[in-house]
Design a protein around this motif. Structure first.
Motif, mmCIF file in Angstrom:
data_model
loop_
_atom_site.group_PDB
_atom_site.id
_atom_site.type_symbol
_atom_site.label_atom_id
_atom_site.label_comp_id
_atom_site.label_asym_id
_atom_site.label_seq_id
_atom_site.Cartn_x
_atom_site.Cartn_y
_atom_site.Cartn_z
ATOM 1 N N UNK A 37 0.791 -1.218 0.000
ATOM 2 C CA UNK A 37 0.000 0.000 0.000
ATOM 3 C C UNK A 37 0.824 1.269 0.000
ATOM 4 N N UNK A 38 2.127 1.158 0.208
ATOM 5 C CA UNK A 38 2.990 2.333 0.237
ATOM 6 C C UNK A 38 4.043 2.310 -0.878
ATOM 7 N N UNK A 39 4.534 1.138 -1.220
ATOM 8 C CA UNK A 39 5.580 0.992 -2.235
ATOM 9 C C UNK A 39 4.983 0.402 -3.505
ATOM 10 N N UNK A 40 5.542 0.811 -4.633
ATOM 11 C CA UNK A 40 5.130 0.264 -5.924
ATOM 12 C C UNK A 40 6.375 -0.076 -6.739
ATOM 13 N N UNK A 41 6.465 -1.327 -7.139
ATOM 14 C CA UNK A 41 7.576 -1.761 -7.995
ATOM 15 C C UNK A 41 7.099 -1.789 -9.438
ATOM 16 N N UNK A 42 7.983 -1.412 -10.340
ATOM 17 C CA UNK A 42 7.665 -1.473 -11.771
ATOM 18 C C UNK A 42 8.955 -1.714 -12.545
ATOM 19 N N UNK A 43 8.807 -2.050 -13.805
ATOM 20 C CA UNK A 43 9.980 -2.290 -14.635
ATOM 21 C C UNK A 43 9.762 -1.748 -16.022
ATOM 22 N N UNK A 44 10.852 -1.335 -16.652
ATOM 23 C CA UNK A 44 10.839 -0.898 -18.040
ATOM 24 C C UNK A 44 11.886 -1.735 -18.763
ATOM 25 N N UNK A 45 11.444 -2.775 -19.431
ATOM 26 C CA UNK A 45 12.387 -3.685 -20.065
ATOM 27 C C UNK A 45 13.146 -3.017 -21.212
ATOM 28 N N UNK A 46 12.551 -2.024 -21.836
ATOM 29 C CA UNK A 46 13.242 -1.307 -22.912
ATOM 30 C C UNK A 46 14.446 -0.542 -22.380
ATOM 31 N N UNK A 47 14.376 -0.161 -21.102
ATOM 32 C CA UNK A 47 15.472 0.593 -20.476
ATOM 33 C C UNK A 47 16.293 -0.270 -19.525
ATOM 34 N N UNK A 48 15.967 -1.561 -19.445
ATOM 35 C CA UNK A 48 16.667 -2.449 -18.507
ATOM 36 C C UNK A 48 16.697 -1.864 -17.104
ATOM 37 N N UNK A 49 15.559 -1.347 -16.672
ATOM 38 C CA UNK A 49 15.503 -0.644 -15.403
ATOM 39 C C UNK A 49 14.292 -1.105 -14.588
ATOM 40 N N UNK A 50 14.515 -1.242 -13.291
ATOM 41 C CA UNK A 50 13.436 -1.538 -12.361
ATOM 42 C C UNK A 50 13.349 -0.378 -11.382
ATOM 43 N N UNK A 51 12.128 -0.037 -11.013
ATOM 44 C CA UNK A 51 11.882 1.121 -10.167
ATOM 45 C C UNK A 51 11.192 0.706 -8.868
ATOM 46 N N UNK A 52 11.350 1.552 -7.857
ATOM 47 C CA UNK A 52 10.602 1.380 -6.620
ATOM 48 C C UNK A 52 10.104 2.755 -6.177
ATOM 49 N N UNK A 53 8.810 2.954 -6.307
ATOM 50 C CA UNK A 53 8.178 4.182 -5.846
ATOM 51 C C UNK A 53 7.801 3.967 -4.395
ATOM 52 N N UNK A 54 8.279 4.858 -3.535
ATOM 53 C CA UNK A 54 8.044 4.712 -2.101
ATOM 54 C C UNK A 54 7.314 5.935 -1.579
#
Length: 117
Positions: free
Chosen positions: A65-82
């Motif tokens: 409910x507070x963190x969101x993980x996502x990925x952009x395979x085109x950029x080879x990047x994974x994110x963590x929105x906190x």
């Protein structure tokens, strides 16, 4: 050689937000389940959030409910929105393959997140 570079950490007040990024190179990023981990002083490293190659997402209860993980395979990047950060979120944050499914690779330097009360 596979490499992971984390960024985006910092010092925030409780209730604040940060967005972490992890850029991967030297690996077939899109086929791998990836995860964010954190390690607080004196504690073991723990998996915080994971995302499979197919987009299946999971979180440890303490960040749901507070963190969101996502990925952009085109950029080879994974994110963590906190969001709504708490002092207990203070730790060094790392990304890597999801150790529940895959062997991890060499750990990056991590990015420090410090939440003040």
């Amino acid at each position: 050689q596979a490499q992971l570079v984390e960024s985006g950490g910092g010092l925030v007040q409780a209730g604040g937000s940060l967005r972490l990024s992890c850029a991967a190179s030297g690996m077939r990023f899109s086929v791998n389940a990836m995860a964010w981990y954190r390690q607080a002083p004196g504690k073991q490293r723990e998996l915080v959030a994971g995302i499979t190659s197919g987009g299946v997402i999971s979180y440890v209860d303490s960040v749901k409910g507070r963190f969101t993980i996502s990925r952009d395979d085109a950029k080879n990047t994974v994110y963590l929105e906190m969001n709504n950060l708490k002092p207990e979120d203070t730790a060094v944050y790392y990304c890597n393959k999801d150790w529940r499914y895959l062997a991890t690779i060499r750990w990056g330097q991590g990015t420090q997140v410090t939440v003040s009360s």
